[in-house]
Design an enzyme around this catalytic site. Structure first.
Site, PDB file in Angstrom:
ATOM      1  N   GLU A 273     -10.150  -2.225   4.844  1.00 47.47           N
ATOM      2  CA  GLU A 273      -9.074  -2.565   5.777  1.00 47.47           C
ATOM      3  C   GLU A 273      -9.590  -2.589   7.213  1.00 47.47           C
ATOM      4  O   GLU A 273      -9.274  -3.497   7.983  1.00 47.47           O
ATOM      5  CB  GLU A 273      -7.937  -1.557   5.647  1.00 47.47           C
ATOM      6  CG  GLU A 273      -6.778  -1.847   6.594  1.00 47.47           C
ATOM      7  CD  GLU A 273      -5.682  -0.799   6.530  1.00 47.47           C
ATOM      8  OE1 GLU A 273      -4.557  -1.101   6.957  1.00 47.47           O
ATOM      9  OE2 GLU A 273      -5.937   0.325   6.059  1.00 47.47           O
TER      10      GLU A 273
ATOM     11  N   ASN B 131      -6.654   5.473  15.879  1.00 42.37           N
ATOM     12  CA  ASN B 131      -7.900   5.347  16.632  1.00 42.37           C
ATOM     13  C   ASN B 131      -8.536   6.701  16.920  1.00 42.37           C
ATOM     14  O   ASN B 131      -9.762   6.806  17.049  1.00 42.37           O
ATOM     15  CB  ASN B 131      -7.643   4.581  17.935  1.00 42.37           C
ATOM     16  CG  ASN B 131      -7.558   3.088  17.694  1.00 42.37           C
ATOM     17  OD1 ASN B 131      -7.547   2.633  16.546  1.00 42.37           O
ATOM     18  ND2 ASN B 131      -7.488   2.305  18.755  1.00 42.37           N
TER      19      ASN B 131
ATOM     20  N   GLN C 135       0.837  -1.198   0.000  1.00 39.36           N
ATOM     21  CA  GLN C 135       0.000   0.000   0.000  1.00 39.36           C
ATOM     22  C   GLN C 135       0.873   1.250   0.000  1.00 39.36           C
ATOM     23  O   GLN C 135       1.852   1.321   0.742  1.00 39.36           O
ATOM     24  CB  GLN C 135      -0.902  -0.007   1.231  1.00 39.36           C
ATOM     25  CG  GLN C 135      -1.797   1.208   1.376  1.00 39.36           C
ATOM     26  CD  GLN C 135      -2.573   1.184   2.680  1.00 39.36           C
ATOM     27  OE1 GLN C 135      -2.293   0.381   3.567  1.00 39.36           O
ATOM     28  NE2 GLN C 135      -3.546   2.053   2.814  1.00 39.36           N
TER      29      GLN C 135
END
Length: 374
Positions: free
Chosen positions: A242, A353, A124
């Protein structure tokens, strides 16, 4: 959709197949050695030939159009059997679903077969030195020149970059007041002239990642997925895939809760450790129930809930394991410390997060901007 009897039969079939075909863990070796990489390619080929490599994909690309229950059964048994992490996980979980959803038929024919049987390994190319969670600030350029896109810039933290044959990447291709409106999603061959792969060797010795530099790399325009300048929406689709890849992680959570309970057995007087064990089991059960009930397309912002939940739960379990090990002679092993830091990284990759909390607040809870700052 299979009924309960068919699901039980499928589960037993998978279990038996894995018992018959799975080698002992010590035989796999590192994917960053010639022998280890060859063994893992052979294993992926076995999965493909048995029809298990890409269960949810259409039959024309090696799949079975399997629903989420069927795929979860396979993932559960795969993890429980101690099978190795999928070698082409970046392709199977991100690049492949993106090509299936957004690519042309010619692009599907070009790339999906090699992804499915692991003939071509993918990495990626999103993160850059100054563009991690703020992906829209990336600076790698893609200049349209006739039938080519000429790419100059740098990508970093490219998982499997040292062994990859292809990269899917975002590049900036045209002026636009909105930085997200000037990005293009493109497939780049890693052996193209001007591509410089520099492995990033970590403290444990393995070059899991790479910096990748591009100096006037010419890529055919046919390698662009979707339209030039419309890559942001496609990248969001890729990232949702993902983040949703934690669907089967309830198995990992339960296995880690079992491991924590065993480690805590000698520390019964530690109420804080007992609380960690209880929390680990409760979280794994709740996550399992969520997975069992989930029927929605992973192409939703609910994938942020999945990513946030499993990454936090795994970190908490490993923090408990470190605490238990620290209370015993010898302390934490190097293997445990390595696993702990790898788990901590899950709170960053795929969008940190903090970013997931913002997505949940804005997209799912409809909270006003800045509400979390008060």
């Amino acid at each position: 959709m299979m009924n309960e009897g068919e699901m039980a039969e499928f589960r037993e079939h998978i279990r038996q197949w894995l018992r018959t075909n799975l080698s002992s863990p010590e035989k796999w070796g590192s994917i960053f050695t010639v022998e280890g990489l060859q063994r893992r390619r052979q294993w992926e080929r076995q999965l493909f030939e048995a029809g298990y490599a890409v269960l949810s994909w259409p039959p024309e690309w090696g799949g079975a159009n399997a629903d989420i229950e069927t795929e979860n059964i396979f993932q559960e048994e795969y993890l429980a059997a101690g099978a190795p992490e999928r070698l082409n996980k970046v392709a199977l979980g991100m690049a492949g679903p993106t090509v299936l959803r957004h690519g042309s038929l010619a692009q599907q024919q070009r790339w999906l077969p090699g992804m499915a049987d692991c003939d071509e390994i993918w990495c990626q190319g999103f993160s850059e030195p100054d563009a991690g969670s703020d992906l829209a600030s990336l600076r790698t350029r893609g200049r349209v020149d006739g039938d080519s896109l000429v790419i100059t810039g740098q990508k970093t933290w490219c998982t499997h970059g040292p062994i990859a044959d292809w990269m899917f990447a975002l590049v900036r291709t045209k002026p636009d007041p909105d930085p997200r409106g000037s990005l293009t999603f493109v497939m780049i061959p890693m052996d193209a002239q001007g591509v410089d792969v520099r492995p990033i060797r970590q403290l444990h010795g393995a070059p899991d990642f790479a910096d990748v530099f591009f100096e006037d790399v010419r890529v055919p325009m046919e390698n662009v997925i979707g339209e030039v300048g419309r890559g942001w929406d496609i990248a969001r689709s890729t990232l949702r895939q993902e983040r949703a890849s934690g669907l089967a992680s309830h198995v990992s959570l339960t296995m880690e809760a079992d491991r924590l309970a065993a480690a805590a057995a000698a520390l019964e007087e530690r109420a804080d450790i007992r609380c960690r064990v209880a929390t680990a089991y409760a979280t794994s059960r709740a996550f399992s129930a969520y997975v069992a009930q989930r029927r929605a397309d992973p192409e939703t912002d609910r994938s942020s809930v999945i990513k946030l939940a499993w990454s936090q739960a795994r970190r908490e379990s490993y923090e408990g394991l470190i605490e238990c090990a620290a209370a015993t002679p010898g302390g934490p092993s190097a293997e445990l410390e390595h696993a702990y830091w790898h788990v901590r990284a899950a709170e960053i990759y795929g969008g940190s997060n903090e970013v997931q909390r913002n997505i949940i607040a804005r997209k799912l809870l409809n909270l006003p901007a800045g509400a979390g700052a008060r």
